[in-house]
Scaffold this active site. Structure first.
Site, PDB file in Angstrom:
ATOM      1  N   CYS A 115      76.494  -8.781  33.659  1.00 62.09           N
ATOM      2  CA  CYS A 115      75.334  -8.924  34.655  1.00 62.09           C
ATOM      3  C   CYS A 115      75.414  -9.234  35.910  1.00 62.09           C
ATOM      4  O   CYS A 115      74.729  -8.726  36.747  1.00 62.09           O
ATOM      5  CB  CYS A 115      74.287  -9.509  33.881  1.00 62.09           C
ATOM      6  SG  CYS A 115      73.637  -9.230  32.022  1.00 62.09           S
ATOM      7  N   HIS A 246      68.709 -10.975  39.743  1.00 58.91           N
ATOM      8  CA  HIS A 246      69.046 -10.273  38.323  1.00 58.91           C
ATOM      9  C   HIS A 246      68.091 -10.325  37.160  1.00 58.91           C
ATOM     10  O   HIS A 246      67.499 -11.456  37.181  1.00 58.91           O
ATOM     11  CB  HIS A 246      70.492 -10.688  37.616  1.00 58.91           C
ATOM     12  CG  HIS A 246      70.681 -10.261  36.225  1.00 58.91           C
ATOM     13  ND1 HIS A 246      70.584  -8.961  35.863  1.00 58.91           N
ATOM     14  CD2 HIS A 246      70.900 -11.168  34.902  1.00 58.91           C
ATOM     15  CE1 HIS A 246      70.922  -8.731  34.611  1.00 58.91           C
ATOM     16  NE2 HIS A 246      70.985 -10.068  34.137  1.00 58.91           N
ATOM     17  N   ASN A 276      66.305  -5.961  31.193  1.00 62.00           N
ATOM     18  CA  ASN A 276      67.614  -6.136  31.784  1.00 62.00           C
ATOM     19  C   ASN A 276      68.394  -4.996  31.788  1.00 62.00           C
ATOM     20  O   ASN A 276      69.129  -4.594  30.660  1.00 62.00           O
ATOM     21  CB  ASN A 276      68.105  -7.316  30.782  1.00 62.00           C
ATOM     22  CG  ASN A 276      69.423  -7.701  31.477  1.00 62.00           C
ATOM     23  OD1 ASN A 276      70.270  -7.129  32.091  1.00 62.00           O
ATOM     24  ND2 ASN A 276      69.907  -9.045  30.901  1.00 62.00           N
TER      25      ASN A 276
END
Length: 319
Positions: A115, A246, A276
């Protein structure tokens, strides 16, 4: 002094939407629970469409090149942050080079920081431009994590969507990227895994995550790194115009914003619509905010991300 400045942004998300209502029919969960715990209402998924990691990266790149107003022939490096490449090899970056018909006398490579992949790629690109190694770099964050989630695991399948985001970084005399900081700690490597590789295989490489432990570490490490990069850059919290985090969990995002003293309206949020999207989440959010007219040239942006590895990073920049 030469800076790396963002000249164009672009993104791509698959057309198919998977809503919380859809997930209620698949696993034991509810829209209310997902919204309260994570902040996701829907996510875009590849499903059975022709999309894949490479095609999404290419589409996002095309839009970034168009916004930058450059001839693609001037691109002299491609860096792709992804944990879900289409193949072991060739790299996604080389496939992007092929599909965009870019010249051959340039480096093209992938980096995997899960990520945190886009922030890692951005930091590497920044160093190349500052040191004179490149003048126009295509940086992409792209992931297809819905292809590795366990759709029977309600703790993880609710989280993720697919997508890609891209930026064109250009050498410039005006300030662009001011600072980047990257950290990692492999002692926590077992907290988020998708075990499929040459030496260790699963028939289906499902993503596994210890959510409570990851949540606590993310809040702590992201809080520390945003303080670190602001201090390292000689700025104050009040100098930050926008936080582009994020998009992993709304509660993690809110904790970081609170630490910075930023109201919610100064935080770019796409988690409710996208979920996500791993390495794609920051450039996706940046593209959405720029095209909506929220973020403007000259604004000071703080980017931060945290992912498997564990790997985390931050970037401070003037748009």
């Amino acid at each position: 002094m030469t800076y790396a400045r963002i000249q164009g942004v672009g993104s791509y998300i698959p057309q198919q939407i998977l809503s919380n209502a859809d997930l209620e029919k698949m696993v034991n969960t509810t829209d209310e629970w997902i919204m309260q715990r994570v902040g996701v209402r829907e996510r875009h998924v590849i499903a059975n469409s022709p999309d894949n990691t490479t095609t999404m990266a290419v589409d996002a790149a095309k839009r970034a090149i168009e916004m930058a107003g450059i001839d693609s022939a001037v691109i002299d490096m491609i860096i792709v942050g992804t944990a879900t490449a289409e193949y072991y090899f060739p790299s996604t970056a080389c496939l992007v080079q092929k599909h965009l018909n870019l010249r051959e006398d340039i480096p093209a490579f992938d980096i995997n920081a899960a990520c945190a992949g886009f922030v890692y790629a951005l930091s590497i690109a920044d160093q190349y431009i500052r040191n004179g190694g490149a003048k126009h770099i295509l940086v992409i964050g792209v992931d297809s994590l819905t292809k590795v989630v366990d759709w029977k695991d309600r703790s993880t399948c609710i989280l993720f969507g697919d997508g890609a985001g891209a930026v064109i970084l250009q050498a410039h005399k005006e300030p662009g990227i001011l600072n980047t900081i990257l950290h990692a700690n492999g002692d926590y490597s077992d907290l988020i895994t998708a075990k499929s590789g040459v030496w260790e295989r699963e028939s289906v490489p499902h993503l596994h995550m210890y959510g409570k432990e990851v949540f606590k570490l993310a809040v702590t490490k992201l809080g520390e790194i945003v303080d670190e990069i602001i201090e390292k850059s000689g700025l104050k919290q009040s100098d930050i115009d926008w936080l582009i985090p994020h998009q992993a969990n709304l509660r993690i995002i809110e904790a970081t914003a609170k630490r910075l003293g930023l109201p919610r309206e100064r935080v770019i949020l796409t988690i409710e619509q996208h979920g996500n999207t791993s390495a794609a989440s920051i450039p996706l959010a940046l593209d959405a905010a720029v095209r909506a007219g929220k973020i403007k040239r000259g604004d000071t942006l703080l980017l931060e991300a945290f992912g498997a590895g564990l790997a985390w990073g931050a970037a401070l920049l003037k748009l």
